[in-house]
Design a protein around this motif. Structure first.
Motif, mmCIF file in Angstrom:
data_model
loop_
_atom_site.group_PDB
_atom_site.id
_atom_site.type_symbol
_atom_site.label_atom_id
_atom_site.label_comp_id
_atom_site.label_asym_id
_atom_site.label_seq_id
_atom_site.Cartn_x
_atom_site.Cartn_y
_atom_site.Cartn_z
ATOM 1 N N GLU B 168 0.828 -1.203 0.000
ATOM 2 C CA GLU B 168 0.000 0.000 0.000
ATOM 3 C C GLU B 168 0.861 1.252 0.000
ATOM 4 O O GLU B 168 0.580 2.218 -0.695
ATOM 5 N N VAL B 172 0.279 3.752 -2.961
ATOM 6 C CA VAL B 172 -0.242 5.100 -2.751
ATOM 7 C C VAL B 172 0.737 6.119 -3.319
ATOM 8 O O VAL B 172 0.346 7.074 -3.994
ATOM 9 N N TYR B 175 0.334 6.140 -7.014
ATOM 10 C CA TYR B 175 -0.857 6.871 -7.487
ATOM 11 C C TYR B 175 -0.530 8.346 -7.648
ATOM 12 O O TYR B 175 -0.882 8.982 -8.640
ATOM 13 N N VAL B 176 0.128 8.894 -6.603
ATOM 14 C CA VAL B 176 0.425 10.324 -6.636
ATOM 15 C C VAL B 176 1.395 10.636 -7.769
ATOM 16 O O VAL B 176 1.193 11.577 -8.542
ATOM 17 N N THR B 179 -0.249 10.586 -11.241
ATOM 18 C CA THR B 179 -1.179 11.661 -11.590
ATOM 19 C C THR B 179 -0.601 13.045 -11.303
ATOM 20 O O THR B 179 -1.323 14.030 -11.353
ATOM 21 N N GLY B 181 0.503 16.461 -11.681
ATOM 22 C CA GLY B 181 0.258 17.382 -12.785
ATOM 23 C C GLY B 181 -1.217 17.408 -13.161
ATOM 24 O O GLY B 181 -1.716 18.422 -13.611
ATOM 25 N N GLY B 182 -1.890 16.275 -12.980
ATOM 26 C CA GLY B 182 -3.341 16.233 -13.185
ATOM 27 C C GLY B 182 -3.804 16.572 -14.584
ATOM 28 O O GLY B 182 -4.863 17.175 -14.757
ATOM 29 N N ARG B 183 -3.011 16.183 -15.613
ATOM 30 C CA ARG B 183 -3.492 16.383 -16.984
ATOM 31 C C ARG B 183 -4.607 15.370 -17.270
ATOM 32 O O ARG B 183 -4.728 14.358 -16.580
ATOM 33 N N VAL B 187 -5.320 11.720 -15.519
ATOM 34 C CA VAL B 187 -6.482 11.470 -14.673
ATOM 35 C C VAL B 187 -7.228 10.237 -15.171
ATOM 36 O O VAL B 187 -7.619 9.372 -14.392
ATOM 37 N N ARG B 188 -7.362 10.129 -16.497
ATOM 38 C CA ARG B 188 -8.092 8.993 -17.065
ATOM 39 C C ARG B 188 -7.390 7.677 -16.738
ATOM 40 O O ARG B 188 -7.984 6.757 -16.196
ATOM 41 N N MET B 191 -7.248 6.864 -12.941
ATOM 42 C CA MET B 191 -8.485 6.286 -12.411
ATOM 43 C C MET B 191 -8.467 4.777 -12.529
ATOM 44 O O MET B 191 -8.662 4.066 -11.545
ATOM 45 N N ILE B 194 -5.750 3.185 -10.265
ATOM 46 C CA ILE B 194 -6.050 3.177 -8.834
ATOM 47 C C ILE B 194 -7.156 2.171 -8.536
ATOM 48 O O ILE B 194 -7.073 1.409 -7.568
ATOM 49 N N VAL B 195 -8.187 2.152 -9.370
ATOM 50 C CA VAL B 195 -9.304 1.238 -9.110
ATOM 51 C C VAL B 195 -8.819 -0.207 -9.146
ATOM 52 O O VAL B 195 -9.114 -0.999 -8.243
ATOM 53 N N LEU B 198 -6.702 -0.966 -6.134
ATOM 54 C CA LEU B 198 -7.511 -1.008 -4.932
ATOM 55 C C LEU B 198 -8.276 -2.323 -4.842
ATOM 56 O O LEU B 198 -8.415 -2.906 -3.754
ATOM 57 N N ASP B 261 -1.683 0.741 -20.318
ATOM 58 C CA ASP B 261 -2.510 1.940 -20.420
ATOM 59 C C ASP B 261 -2.069 3.011 -19.446
ATOM 60 O O ASP B 261 -2.153 4.202 -19.738
#
Lengths: 138, 536
Positions: B168, B172, B175-176, B179, B181-183, B187-188, B191, B194-195, B198, B261
């Protein structure tokens, strides 16, 4: 008690799985939450599940529940909580960017879908041409 | 259902002495690969505004980890005069074995620790040289260090629940980083990444609940003692469910779909460390649990071989079908996970040793290839094969840096990839598994084709497009020295694997001998628990 907990876990897993298969991230997150609860219930049942307190001033093992699974469940709750919050943040970012939280197809899927669409168009055009030829004959 | 507490200590546990006997100086080194990065990470948060302080902190911490791991490896491999012989155990908090968390370093863990810390350090320097995500986001350094701690923790833990926590920590952080920069693209893919992770984690918790219900312990050494007492159906079920849980992380067939992906959308340096380390942590967990926890009849040899074959073929076909450099290399990771699983699936000394050698080779070489891909993108402003060309003239240095690891991963003699594949195929021939031999050799040919396709379209030929791109973004055509230097170091390490292939293979063989005789691991971990009551 144990049977009840087993059914509860099964119910949580079932509904969670159903929600996971949806396309909206908000539903997926709730689904993950439910599955997480299911696995935590399962963890709790492994501490002999009779509803006894875990910490008690007694030396008789039949008087108290095994505290270890409860500690494990606590750890996993904290971790799942943290990750779920992060997932919410990602979902919010997605909503800000696209005003939607539908999980999009990956690049490969879209590539294949585009090729198939192209092929379908070609096929239907070919069928139309054939149809036209036949009509001409008539 | 047995309670670990009650079963170990009996009724008088409240008065029993449960502190582990005082340990040697080397035992104190065991938790450091986790503690040092975590400490540096917390300091790094305090100095969030001072990027140079963060840089120094991260480099110092990872240098310390590298030195510590090298000492650990030399200590573990040189077992003279030590009763435990090749295994260093540290009981966290001084609790005796099945009660507390055992941290265990044996030869396999030590090798993985050394290689992973070297890669973490080199990629960090590359990221600093790249001067993009690392400079723009204060979170980069702390999160990167937590990732380092998580990877190390996965290698040293001797406790199944602690392995979950280590995973974990690593995930975790990933994950950070993914992503950052959050372009929109990040984000796509973030998602789905992370899913999927998880879901794998909740599956892992569920598995742990089942394990604890059936055996009353999550300590791996004690599990190894108790699992043979279960009925064979339960054992097989446990073995399969663990393969599925770790298989998602390792990216084996048919659980690999998320990997190509998500990896390419991360910043370059991050993709390199993901590609080099994260999947290999999954492979390590599969090797560790299959060989330690399960007796021979619950080991899934045939299944693992079939999975290995499918993983190899699907991965390499995916690599053939793509046009984007990062995506080709990502699919290619999957193909090579197949080789490692194949070595394990044979369940012979030569097979496991070959798998161990292959993991080390692949971590170094794959990281090198991704770093070079980053250099190409920086230099030419694109990573599409159809747009690139002629870089052998415009950037001969990058061409050389690509050629060496590419030839190695394709398995050409005398590179380390050849040694690794030769060892694995030799082991498969010895075990008379002809089908997997054929698949491995065929996929090896296709790998050669993939690598030469990249070479001919990126480094040979003409590409007006590439020239145009370069003119449009003049700032991007200059590759920073530090990036090149870090890449040179990693490529140099991959060449060192070739020079030291002999000793390294011997080491892998000793590690495999340890893995195939789990009794020594069990004895080393549980040795202290026999002292309970006698006083530690």
């Amino acid at each position: 008690m144990s049977v009840l907990l087993a059914f509860a876990a099964a119910f949580l897993f079932a509904t969670g799985t159903w929600l996971l298969l949806q396309r909206r991230l908000s539903r997926i997150i709730i689904g993950i939450g439910l599955i997480g609860h299911g696995s935590n219930v399962l963890l709790l049942t492994s501490s002999n599940g009779r509803g006894l307190p875990p910490i008690i001033d007694s030396a008789d093992p039949t008087d108290f529940a095994d505290p270890l699974p409860q500690a494990l469940a606590l750890t996993s709750i904290v971790i799942t909580f943290g990750v779920t919050v992060f997932l919410f943040a990602v979902g919010f970012r997605s909503w800000k960017l696209t005003h939607d939280d539908v999980v999009e197809d990956d690049v490969e899927d879209r590539f294949i879908a585009r090729r198939r669409a192209d092929r379908d168009v070609e096929e239907s055009e070919a069928a139309e041409r054939e149809h036209a030829v036949e009509e001409d004959r008539v | 259902m047995t309670s670990a507490l009650a079963s170990v200590l009996g009724a008088d546990f409240l008065t029993a002495d449960v502190t582990a006997p005082s340990s040697g100086i080397f035992d104190a080194l065991v938790p450091l690969p986790v503690l040092l990065p975590l400490l540096a990470a917390s300091l790094s948060v305090i100095f969030a505004r001072l990027r140079n302080v963060q840089r120094v902190l991260s480099i110092v911490a990872l240098l310390g980890v590298v030195a510590n791991n090298v000492v650990l490896l030399s200590r573990v491999d040189d077992a003279t005069g030590d009763a435990a012989g090749g295994i260093v155990v540290s009981q966290a908090g001084g609790w005796v074995a099945p009660l507390g968390i055992s941290l265990v370093v044996d030869r396999l863990s030590a090798i993985m620790l050394v290689v992973s810390s070297l890669m973490l350090l080199s990629v960090l320097i590359y990221a600093i040289g790249q001067d993009s995500e690392e400079r723009r986001f204060a979170a980069f350094h702390p999160v990167y260090l937590v990732l380092a701690a998580g990877v190390s923790a996965s290698f040293i833990t001797g406790d199944l629940f602690n392995l979950f926590v280590a995973f974990e920590m690593m995930l975790v952080a990933s994950y950070v980083l993914l992503t950052l920069g959050g372009r929109a693209g990040q984000v796509r893919s973030g998602m789905s990444y992370i899913v999927i992770s998880l879901i794998a984690s909740t599956l892992f918790i569920t598995t742990l609940a089942l394990f604890y219900s059936a055996t009353g312990t999550v300590n791996m050494a004690e599990l190894a003692e108790r699992i043979p007492e279960l009925s064979s159906g339960v054992r097989t079920g446990f073995s399969l469910i663990l393969i599925a849980v770790f298989g998602i992380k390792a990216g084996i067939f048919p659980l690999f779909f998320w990997l190509p992906d998500s990896y390419p959308t991360a910043p370059n340096a991050v993709t390199a460390i993901f590609a080099g380390l994260l999947t290999k942590v999954g492979v390590y967990a599969i090797i560790r649990t299959q060989l330690l926890l399960f007796p021979a009849d619950a080991q899934q040899g045939r299944l693992l071989l079939v999975v290995a074959g499918c993983t190899m073929v699907v991965g390499v076909l995916g690599a053939l079908a793509n046009d984007d450099l990062q995506r080709i290399l990502s699919f290619h990771i999957i193909s090579h996970i197949g080789y490692m699983i194949m070595g394990l699936g044979l369940f012979t000394l030569a097979g496991v040793a070959g798998a161990g050698f292959y993991v080390v080779h692949h971590i170094v070489v794959k990281t090198a290839l991704f770093l070079v891909a980053g250099l190409v993108e920086r230099k030419a402003g694109s990573d599409r094969l159809s747009r690139l060309g002629g870089m052998v003239r415009s950037a001969p240095m990058i061409a050389v840096l690509y050629a060496l690891p590419a030839l190695s991963i394709a398995g050409l003699p005398p590179f380390s990839g050849f040694v690794a594949k030769f060892a694995l195929v030799g082991a498969a021939i010895e075990a008379e598994q002809w089908a997997i031999v054929a698949v491995a050799l065929f996929v090896s040919l296709l790998t050669m084709y993939v690598m030469s396709r990249i070479w001919s379209s990126v480094f040979w030929g003409e590409s007006e497009d590439g020239v145009v791109m370069a003119r449009l973004a003049p700032g991007f055509t200059k590759v920073p020295m530090l990036m090149t230097a870090a890449t040179v170091v990693v490529v140099g390490l991959s060449l060192a694997l070739l020079v030291f292939a002999g000793p390294l293979y011997d080491l892998a063989e000793r590690a495999a001998t340890d893995l195939l005789n789990p009794q020594r691991y069990i004895d080393a971990v549980l040795a202290s628990s026999t002292n309970v009551g006698v006083g530690g």
